[in-house]
Every structure is written in structure tokens, then in C-alpha cells.
Scaffold this active site. Sequence first.
Site, short mmCIF file in Angstrom:
data_model
loop_
_atom_site.label_atom_id
_atom_site.label_comp_id
_atom_site.label_asym_id
_atom_site.label_seq_id
_atom_site.Cartn_x
_atom_site.Cartn_y
_atom_site.Cartn_z
N LYS A 52 -15.30 4.83 -24.12
CA LYS A 52 -15.33 5.08 -25.63
C LYS A 52 -16.55 5.10 -26.27
CE LYS A 52 -10.46 4.07 -25.68
NZ LYS A 52 -9.08 3.11 -25.89
N GLN A 96 -8.45 -2.81 -28.25
CA GLN A 96 -7.87 -2.26 -26.93
C GLN A 96 -6.78 -2.98 -26.46
OE1 GLN A 96 -9.09 0.36 -25.47
NE2 GLN A 96 -8.01 0.24 -23.62
N ASP A 119 -6.06 5.01 -33.48
CA ASP A 119 -5.30 5.01 -32.44
C ASP A 119 -4.03 5.73 -32.84
OD1 ASP A 119 -6.04 4.25 -29.71
OD2 ASP A 119 -6.23 2.29 -30.17
N1 GUN Z 1 -4.64 0.73 -23.69
C1 GUN Z 1 -4.08 1.59 -23.18
N2 GUN Z 1 -4.35 2.94 -23.86
C2 GUN Z 1 -4.76 2.72 -24.78
C3 GUN Z 1 -5.19 3.21 -26.13
O1 GUN Z 1 -4.91 4.50 -26.20
N3 GUN Z 1 -5.76 2.56 -27.13
C4 GUN Z 1 -5.88 1.26 -27.02
N4 GUN Z 1 -6.31 0.79 -27.97
N5 GUN Z 1 -5.52 0.46 -25.98
C5 GUN Z 1 -4.87 1.21 -25.07
#
Ligand code: GUN
Length: 293
Positions: A52, A96, A119
Amino acid sequence: MELIDGKLISAQVKAELQAEVEKIAASGGKIPHLAAVLVGDNGASETYVASKIKSCEQIGFKSTLVRRDASTSEAEVLEIINQLNNDPDVDGFIVQLPLPDHINVDHVIEAIDPKKDVDGFHPINIGRMAKGLPAYISATPFGVLELIKRYNIETAGKHCVVVGRSQIVGLPMSILMQRNTYPGNCTVTLAHSKTQNLKEVCKSADILVAALGKPEFITADMVKDGAVVIDVGLTRVVDTTKKSGFALKGDVKFDEVSAKTSYITPVPGGVGLMTVAALMYNTLLASKKEIYK
Ligand code: GUN
């Protein structure tokens, strides 16, 4: 059978975002700024967050990584969120997941300002999405919709079977595919671990979205001839022939299923790559205040 190329489409989306950031920069506008909070040392999370941050750099976004060790308390995480909510330079941020077990994930998600929840995990964004109001749509379902769109795959009137009811993927996917828009207008079945006759249910799908997190669960006998198969699974399985010691497996047994399909996403190289592009897109929307005016 046509392969849905997530690598190609995610690169296109990122190039479009980069072009837009260049325009914003040239006119003296605000550069989009994404922050990511990473707590603990989950290997997969480290990889995702790194990708990211790298994508932000490639596109020209500003990024901030807030890292804390696994012993960080819930109160400390809530304080970090409070600071990010109130930082006018941060347009959007993510925490995350998964978080260490002593931290309540719902407390954390509900502490995020919905306006900065790129998100799309906050109940306000999920509720707005369900009502068809402007909302951040979470990265994986957003990525799937974008693939369907860019391959002009027909969805109206089709039977879409989503296998898996996770909050992050299966549930939002099922809501999005029934909306009166494109992609959408499907007759949707949300199947899960208690579904009876799962094989027959899957076999009746024109569009099959596999999001249950069980490697190679969907076999050829579960798929209709000519179906569109979207594989959201991404499980690390031990593979000693690989330098990393693991291989990534989807939920679909690609080798036997692909020949029956009209379109299929590979793993890796399918939906997974789209999720980061989708997050970047949401960050741009946040910086332009497109969802919440
Ligand atoms: N863990 C697995 N997929 C995601 C996601 O799309 N966003 C976040 N913040 N954590 C995750």
C-alpha cells in the site's frame, strides 16, 4: 475462456490515478495523503501494508506508516486513531487487520471518522452502501466490481452466487451485486458453511464469487459451463520449492475449472492486485471530498 488480468487492470487504474495527481499538483491542489496503522508483526499484514505504501509512492500520494508492536494497548490504538481523525493533512487512513487478540476490532473500526474510513469498514459506510448512498466501498468488493466493469461482463438478470459471508468481502459483495445499477441487477445467493447442497447452488451460478478462504475448494463439478468465476481466495500454503517457503492459493481449483468458464480470475494476478488500486481510488475520493461533501 478469457483470463481476467488483474495485473493489467490494476496498472491501468493506478496510471489513471497518477495522471490525476499530476493534474492536482500542477494546479496547486492538495496531494492525497493516506495513513496506515500496523500493530504487531503478522507476516501477511507487513506485506500488504508495504505494498500500500509503495503504491502511494508510485502514484504520487503522500503516505504515513504508524507502526506499533504487538503489546500496544487498545487505548493507545484509539489515541492514534483520534490523532489521525483530527489531522487535517490526512485524507484517509486504514488500520490493518487482523489486530492482536487483546484489541477489540469493532471498537477500533467505530473510532475511525467515517469520512476518513477509506477501507469502508465503518458501520456508517456499510449502511450507506446498503442503502445505495455515496459511501466508501471496501477494497476487495470494489476491485471485483471494477474487473467486471472493465471486461464489460453482463450482470443484469444473472444468478450471482457468493460463497462466504465475511464482513469484508462476502456480505458487501452480495449487497453490491443486487443493486439496481451496473455492475448489479443480479439475483443473488449468499452461500456459506451451513448452506445445503452447496455443489448444486454453485452449479446454478452464472457468476460465481468464491470468497470462503479454503484453498482450491471450488472444483469443476461445482461450476456451470460458461460461468464467470471470480476467485477472491488468497491463502498461504507451505511450498518448499518456493524461496519464500509458501505459495498463494485461491479458493478455486483453477486447472480444472478454468476450461469451463467464460471468464476467470487467476491467483495470483487477479482480484488481489485490484484491492490496493481500489484503496488508492478511495483515498483520491477522500481528498476530493467526493463521498462526504
Ligand atoms: N486485512 C485483510 N484485508 C484488509 C483490508 O482490506 N484492509 C485492512 N485494513 N486490513 C485488511
